[in-house]
Design an enzyme around this catalytic site. Structure first.
Site, mmCIF file in Angstrom:
data_model
loop_
_atom_site.group_PDB
_atom_site.id
_atom_site.type_symbol
_atom_site.label_atom_id
_atom_site.label_comp_id
_atom_site.label_asym_id
_atom_site.label_seq_id
_atom_site.Cartn_x
_atom_site.Cartn_y
_atom_site.Cartn_z
ATOM 1 N N ASP A 38 44.486 38.417 42.531
ATOM 2 C CA ASP A 38 45.022 39.403 43.666
ATOM 3 C C ASP A 38 46.593 39.916 42.971
ATOM 4 O O ASP A 38 46.298 41.083 43.713
ATOM 5 C CB ASP A 38 44.639 38.804 44.483
ATOM 6 C CG ASP A 38 43.467 37.937 44.871
ATOM 7 O OD1 ASP A 38 42.765 37.711 44.372
ATOM 8 O OD2 ASP A 38 43.093 36.479 45.527
ATOM 9 N N SER A 95 46.141 39.737 51.713
ATOM 10 C CA SER A 95 47.436 38.934 51.695
ATOM 11 C C SER A 95 47.940 38.914 50.692
ATOM 12 O O SER A 95 49.748 38.999 50.554
ATOM 13 C CB SER A 95 47.150 37.145 51.729
ATOM 14 O OG SER A 95 45.881 36.556 51.129
ATOM 15 N N GLU A 126 34.123 36.348 38.509
ATOM 16 C CA GLU A 126 35.222 35.965 39.548
ATOM 17 C C GLU A 126 34.830 34.317 39.070
ATOM 18 O O GLU A 126 34.255 33.840 38.561
ATOM 19 C CB GLU A 126 33.528 36.171 40.601
ATOM 20 C CG GLU A 126 34.738 36.179 42.090
ATOM 21 C CD GLU A 126 35.237 37.714 42.584
ATOM 22 O OE1 GLU A 126 36.362 37.363 42.218
ATOM 23 O OE2 GLU A 126 34.749 38.787 42.345
HETATM 24 C C1 GLA Z 1 39.723 35.029 45.600
HETATM 25 C C2 GLA Z 1 41.187 34.159 44.887
HETATM 26 C C3 GLA Z 1 41.404 34.747 42.945
HETATM 27 C C4 GLA Z 1 39.820 34.564 42.545
HETATM 28 C C5 GLA Z 1 38.950 34.898 43.491
HETATM 29 C C6 GLA Z 1 37.877 34.427 42.979
HETATM 30 O O1 GLA Z 1 40.237 36.261 45.793
HETATM 31 O O2 GLA Z 1 43.082 33.923 45.235
HETATM 32 O O3 GLA Z 1 42.622 33.807 42.975
HETATM 33 O O4 GLA Z 1 40.460 32.840 42.232
HETATM 34 O O5 GLA Z 1 38.997 34.856 45.000
HETATM 35 O O6 GLA Z 1 37.523 35.198 42.100
#
Ligand code: GLA
Length: 388
Positions: free
Chosen positions: A170, A126, A33
């Site tokens: 994501d 999103s 993360e």
């Molecule tokens: C959000 C962001 C991702 C990533 C996570 C943390 O989901 O969109 O790009 O940085 O937080 O891991």
């Protein structure tokens, strides 16, 4: 069926059938993360909760979009694209803007979308929407765009129209997902490998805090900046360092007292999280689920104490699992400040565990808790073609 609802709404709203329907999934992240924008590793997977989008061209030079879930229809013009103060249309305009900026001509279109990804739960609704719009516009206007470019388009749309300087995880997971496989993505080289999830009598379970922190987006951008401050310092001492990916624990030890404790903690968390992720992949390969679970707890502790992106509700739900032998691991998932925890739990315990967690959460936090079991699914795809 969600596709039927999309078709019905398309008929009532636009008096015709969509030309085709795209399905675009949300994602989970098993571990890794806040590493994506630091050129590190992530281990996400697409899930069987998705947004469905119906598309059709129109001759009116306007882009009309209807959201089933928000029960709203809105529109925009392709020659007047600019971010608005919040709202779902930004994600769609942001993608259209990227097509045009890359010289891919668009025209007027009608779109209805809706789905079953809980919104604001950290499951990347999103990114799913952006990917779905990207795949839809490419097909509608005959542009041969590969998936790598569609992923970049979605990320840029998020940066420029939603104002979040997100990493690539994501949109990559939503676009590239494969049934029953997790994706280990190297966010530096974009090399990726698929890992079978042989969970045996265990499964992943999501617990939704139902908290969406209003500071989430600004704190996200702050974390990114704090990491950049750390890198700038480390680069002076170690010129080969290009990102936190190049930083080792001994390098960081030498920086104690030289950079602010906050920046040091942020960097230290990222370096450790990359190490945890690589170990977690070994655990998957060796069917060591207990080892994998321990690493999930380690990830949560780092996010809570060093990266400071957790919140009392997330901590409560992770702590609630600590003395349960049927839960091997738990951690907050995604950007933080709310959203879901992901738990590795014995399948036979799920019902009993969820009931107990819901009761405890309501007592302690005064909120209802939702639980989602998710299956790992394919990425963004066209599911119904040529309907008229
Ligand atoms: C959000 C962001 C991702 C990533 C996570 C943390 O989901 O969109 O790009 O940085 O937080 O891991």
């Amino acid at each position: 069926m969600l596709t039927d609802r999309i078709k019905q709404k398309f008929l009532s709203e636009f008096h015709k059938e969509p030309e085709f329907i795209v399905r675009s999934p949300g994602r989970v992240n098993l571990i890794g993360e806040h590493t994506d924008y630091n050129e590190g590793f992530v281990l996400p997977a697409a899930i069987d909760k998705s947004i469905y989008l119906g598309f059709s061209r129109n001759q009116d030079n306007v882009c009309r979009v209807c959201s089933l879930d928000f029960a709203e229809t809105d529109q925009f013009y392709l020659d007047q694209l600019a971010p608005r103060m919040g709202g779902w249309l930004n994600f769609i305009m942001g993608v259209a803007d990227q097509f045009q900026k890359r010289g891919m001509e668009l025209g007027g279109f009608d779109c209805v979308f809706g789905g079953d990804i809980p919104i604001g739960a950290g499951l990347s609704s999103s990114a799913a929407l952006e990917n779905g719009v990207g795949m839809g516009l490419a097909r509608l206007f005959g542009h041969a765009v590969n998936k790598a470019t569609l992923i970049q388009i979605s990320q840029k749309a998020e940066h420029e129209f939603a104002g979040v300087q997100c990493g690539i995880m994501d949109m990559f997971a939503s676009m590239m997902g494969k049934k029953d496989l997790a994706i280990r993505l190297d966010c530096r080289s974009m090399e990726h490998a698929y890992f079978p999830l042989n969970l045996g009598s265990y499964q992943f379970l999501l617990l939704d805090t139902k908290v969406t922190h209003s500071l989430g987006d600004s704190e996200y951008n702050n974390r990114k900046e704090e990491c950049e401050i750390g890198i700038a310092y480390l680069q002076q001492r170690f010129p080969s360092v290009k990102s936190l990916r190049d930083v080792t624990v001994p390098m960081l030890q030498g920086a104690i007292g030289e950079i602010s404790p906050t920046v040091w903690n942020r960097c230290s968390y990222v370096v450790e999280e990359n190490e945890r992720l690589l170990k977690a992949c070994d655990c998957l390969e060796n069917a060591d689920l207990a080892g994998f679970g321990d690493l999930m707890y380690g990830s949560h502790n780092g996010l809570r104490q060093k990266y400071e992106v957790s919140c009392p509700e997330l901590d409560f739900l992770v702590d609630f699992t600590l003395d349960r032998v049927d839960v091997l691991g738990a951690r907050m998932m995604g950007g933080g400040f709310g959203g879901c925890t992901i738990n590795l739990i014995a399948t036979e315990s799920v019902d009993n565990f969820v009931k107990k967690a819901q009761k405890a959460y309501l007592n302690q936090m005064g909120r209802q808790l939702s639980a989602y079991t998710v299956n790992i699914s394919n990425g963004t795809e066209i599911v119904e073609k040529a309907m008229n």
